[in-house]
Design an enzyme around this catalytic site. Structure first.
Site, short mmCIF file in Angstrom:
data_model
loop_
_atom_site.label_atom_id
_atom_site.label_comp_id
_atom_site.label_asym_id
_atom_site.label_seq_id
_atom_site.Cartn_x
_atom_site.Cartn_y
_atom_site.Cartn_z
N HIS A 78 -75.48 15.99 10.91
CA HIS A 78 -74.71 14.87 11.47
C HIS A 78 -74.67 15.03 12.99
O HIS A 78 -74.45 16.14 13.49
CB HIS A 78 -73.30 14.84 10.88
CG HIS A 78 -73.28 14.44 9.44
ND1 HIS A 78 -73.61 13.17 9.04
CD2 HIS A 78 -73.03 15.14 8.32
CE1 HIS A 78 -73.52 13.10 7.72
NE2 HIS A 78 -73.19 14.28 7.26
N PHE A 266 -61.94 15.61 -2.11
CA PHE A 266 -60.86 15.52 -1.12
C PHE A 266 -60.23 14.13 -1.24
O PHE A 266 -60.90 13.12 -1.01
CB PHE A 266 -61.43 15.76 0.28
CG PHE A 266 -62.41 16.89 0.29
CD1 PHE A 266 -63.75 16.67 0.51
CD2 PHE A 266 -61.99 18.17 -0.04
CE1 PHE A 266 -64.67 17.70 0.45
CE2 PHE A 266 -62.90 19.22 -0.10
CZ PHE A 266 -64.24 18.98 0.14
N ASP A 268 -58.89 11.27 -0.23
CA ASP A 268 -58.75 10.52 1.03
C ASP A 268 -58.64 9.04 0.70
O ASP A 268 -58.23 8.67 -0.40
CB ASP A 268 -60.00 10.78 1.88
CG ASP A 268 -61.20 10.03 1.33
OD1 ASP A 268 -61.85 9.30 2.09
OD2 ASP A 268 -61.46 10.15 0.13
N ASP A 337 -68.74 14.78 -3.25
CA ASP A 337 -67.77 14.10 -2.39
C ASP A 337 -68.39 13.75 -1.04
O ASP A 337 -68.34 12.60 -0.59
CB ASP A 337 -66.56 15.01 -2.19
CG ASP A 337 -65.58 14.43 -1.20
OD1 ASP A 337 -65.90 14.41 0.01
OD2 ASP A 337 -64.52 13.95 -1.62
N ASP A 342 -70.48 9.71 2.75
CA ASP A 342 -71.58 9.24 3.62
C ASP A 342 -72.17 7.93 3.09
O ASP A 342 -72.48 7.01 3.86
CB ASP A 342 -72.67 10.31 3.72
CG ASP A 342 -72.19 11.51 4.55
OD1 ASP A 342 -72.76 12.60 4.37
OD2 ASP A 342 -71.24 11.35 5.35
N1 LIG Z 1 -63.28 12.72 0.64
C1 LIG Z 1 -63.75 12.78 1.89
N2 LIG Z 1 -63.00 12.26 2.88
C2 LIG Z 1 -63.52 12.33 4.13
C3 LIG Z 1 -64.76 12.92 4.44
C4 LIG Z 1 -64.92 12.79 5.84
C5 LIG Z 1 -66.11 13.20 6.66
N3 LIG Z 1 -66.70 14.43 6.21
C6 LIG Z 1 -68.04 14.68 6.75
C7 LIG Z 1 -68.42 16.08 6.48
C8 LIG Z 1 -69.36 16.14 5.53
C9 LIG Z 1 -69.67 14.82 5.01
O1 LIG Z 1 -71.07 14.66 4.88
C10 LIG Z 1 -69.07 13.85 6.01
O2 LIG Z 1 -70.06 13.43 6.91
C11 LIG Z 1 -63.78 12.15 6.33
N4 LIG Z 1 -62.98 11.89 5.28
C12 LIG Z 1 -61.72 11.16 5.22
O3 LIG Z 1 -62.08 9.78 5.13
C13 LIG Z 1 -61.13 9.01 5.89
C14 LIG Z 1 -61.86 8.50 7.12
O4 LIG Z 1 -62.68 7.44 6.72
P1 LIG Z 1 -63.24 6.48 7.90
O5 LIG Z 1 -61.98 5.91 8.59
O6 LIG Z 1 -64.05 5.46 7.18
O7 LIG Z 1 -64.04 7.38 8.83
C15 LIG Z 1 -60.03 9.96 6.28
O8 LIG Z 1 -59.10 10.08 5.22
C16 LIG Z 1 -60.81 11.27 6.42
O9 LIG Z 1 -59.98 12.41 6.28
C17 LIG Z 1 -65.52 13.47 3.37
O10 LIG Z 1 -66.62 14.02 3.54
N5 LIG Z 1 -64.96 13.37 2.13
#
Ligand SMILES: Nc1nc2c(c(CN[C@H]3C=C[C@H](O)[C@@H]3O)cn2[C@@H]2O[C@H](COP(=O)(O)O)[C@@H](O)[C@H]2O)c(=O)[nH]1
Length: 365
Positions: A78, A266, A268, A337, A342
């Site tokens: 990334h 996670f 979210d 996840d 992504d």
């Molecule tokens: N379940 C889960 N939630 C994740 C991520 C990530 C980013 N992780 C990076 C690392 C490795 C991966 O390949 C991703 O590139 C952010 N979030 C959550 O999303 C929300 C933000 O959303 P938006 O406003 O649209 O950017 C916010 O609650 C944030 O905490 C994830 O991976 N999984």
């Protein structure tokens, strides 16, 4: 709190403080997040999971993850994620996951909080990563824990500058983010020599142990609630911190854990939206209506807890279906996840029709 919970709570404390516990004091640590998610799923009446769509999604996800060779290595690919496998990346990831919450905005795409960095306009999670990178480029030690307790050097004005926006809207929950930095700086100073490395070492290469340590010592990581009278733990930022370490360090050094598969999805606001688009998860009409009208859902409301718990359980069901398709697939809840987050962002950029994500304002996700 029922007797069972008191025992769990007390034993976790005794085990971690004095190595005491039932029978074998070295019983491996458990976070209880997955068991709590199953409890929520079993008792949810407003959120449902669909096994037919879950089986179909498992085929497609496995295929795409294999085609893209999705692995821990994807993390460092990334553009904004740090690449060095050293303490600066460890500190970056801790700072990032301390503040990795609540980026959604009530404003339009043009007016919402945004960070311009190296010629690109970032929003959402990536705006946080960009702001941290920009601060480091500008010589601000924003990822150094001792900086966070220095109210002179790390004043509110300095932090306003770190999180300055390209628009009129400031970063959501700015005060909540300051509180997280201040508390984390104090706890690290008092208990871990102001070192994230010492904190990680105290986890003894156990992912569950490090998650429990974060939840026990930092209130800003203690992501839990009461559902149907029972304490349930989500521990989203504690878990994603461990997962980001594991991915960034490719399972070695600071990212080496002997029980990494104990980490769950996670909980979210983005992945639940993707699960809905895949048909894996659905909402009762009043809840779906509230989400589609972009109305907020209060933190700890039963609807919010059902969305979060069922999402964690949905990823577990997807993981089981994927392993039925290919028992040696090198895939766990973390990679599923990451892939779905992504994918959700790709579909959002491509303007693929989707239900809005739910809107709860909290420091937990
Ligand atoms: N379940 C889960 N939630 C994740 C991520 C990530 C980013 N992780 C990076 C690392 C490795 C991966 O390949 C991703 O590139 C952010 N979030 C959550 O999303 C929300 C933000 O959303 P938006 O406003 O649209 O950017 C916010 O609650 C944030 O905490 C994830 O991976 N999984």
């Amino acid at each position: 709190m029922s007797d069972d919970e008191v025992d769990h709570e007390l034993l976790d404390l005794l085990r971690q403080k004095f190595g005491l516990g039932p029978g074998d004091a070295s019983a491996p640590p458990e976070t209880r997040v997955l068991e709590n998610a199953q409890f929520i799923y079993d008792n949810s009446i407003d959120v449902a999971l669909d096994m037919r769509h879950t089986k179909l999604a498992a085929v497609e996800i496995l295929k795409q993850m294999q085609e893209r060779e999705y692995s821990t290595k994807t993390w460092a690919e990334h553009p904004l994620h740090p690449k060095a496998k050293d303490e600066s990346t460890l500190n970056f990831i801790f700072t990032m996951d301390l503040l990795n919450f609540s980026f959604w905005s009530e404003k339009s795409e043009e007016e919402r909080f945004a960070v311009c960095y190296r010629g690109t306009r970032w929003t959402g999670y990536w705006s946080l990563v960009a702001a941290l990178q920009r601060a480091l480029d500008e010589g601000i030690p924003i990822t150094t824990p001792s900086f966070w307790t220095d109210e002179e050097g790390c004043s509110e004005d300095v932090l306003k500058n770190v999180f300055r926006s390209e628009t009129e809207e400031e970063i959501p929950m700015f005060q909540g983010r300051i509180d997280c930095l201040r508390e984390a700086g104090q706890v690290l100073d008092m208990e871990f020599d102001s070192s994230v490395g010492v904190l990680v070492e105290d986890g003894k290469k156990s992912a569950a142990g490090l998650v429990n340590l974060l939840a026990e010592r930092f209130t800003c990581f203690r992501d839990e609630a009461i559902f149907d009278g029972k304490k349930v733990r989500f521990l989203k930022r504690a878990q994603i911190f461990v997962a980001d370490l594991w991915a960034a360090f490719d399972g070695e050094g600071y990212g080496e854990f002997d029980d990494i598969d104990k980490i769950t999805m996670f909980a979210d606001y983005r992945v639940p939206q993707m699960l809905h688009s895949l048909g894996c998860m659905s909402y009762c009409p009043p809840l779906e209506g509230r989400i589609r009208r972009l109305q907020t859902i209060e933190p700890a409301h039963s609807w919010e807890l059902q969305i979060r718990g069922c999402s964690i359980w949905a990823i577990e069901l997807l993981r089981r279906e994927i392993l039925k398709l290919q028992s040696d697939a090198n895939i766990n809840a973390i990679l599923i996840d990451f892939f779905l987050y992504d994918l959700a962002k790709e579909r959002e950029r491509a303007k693929v029709e989707a239900i809005p994500h739910h809107r709860t304002r909290s420091i937990w996700y």
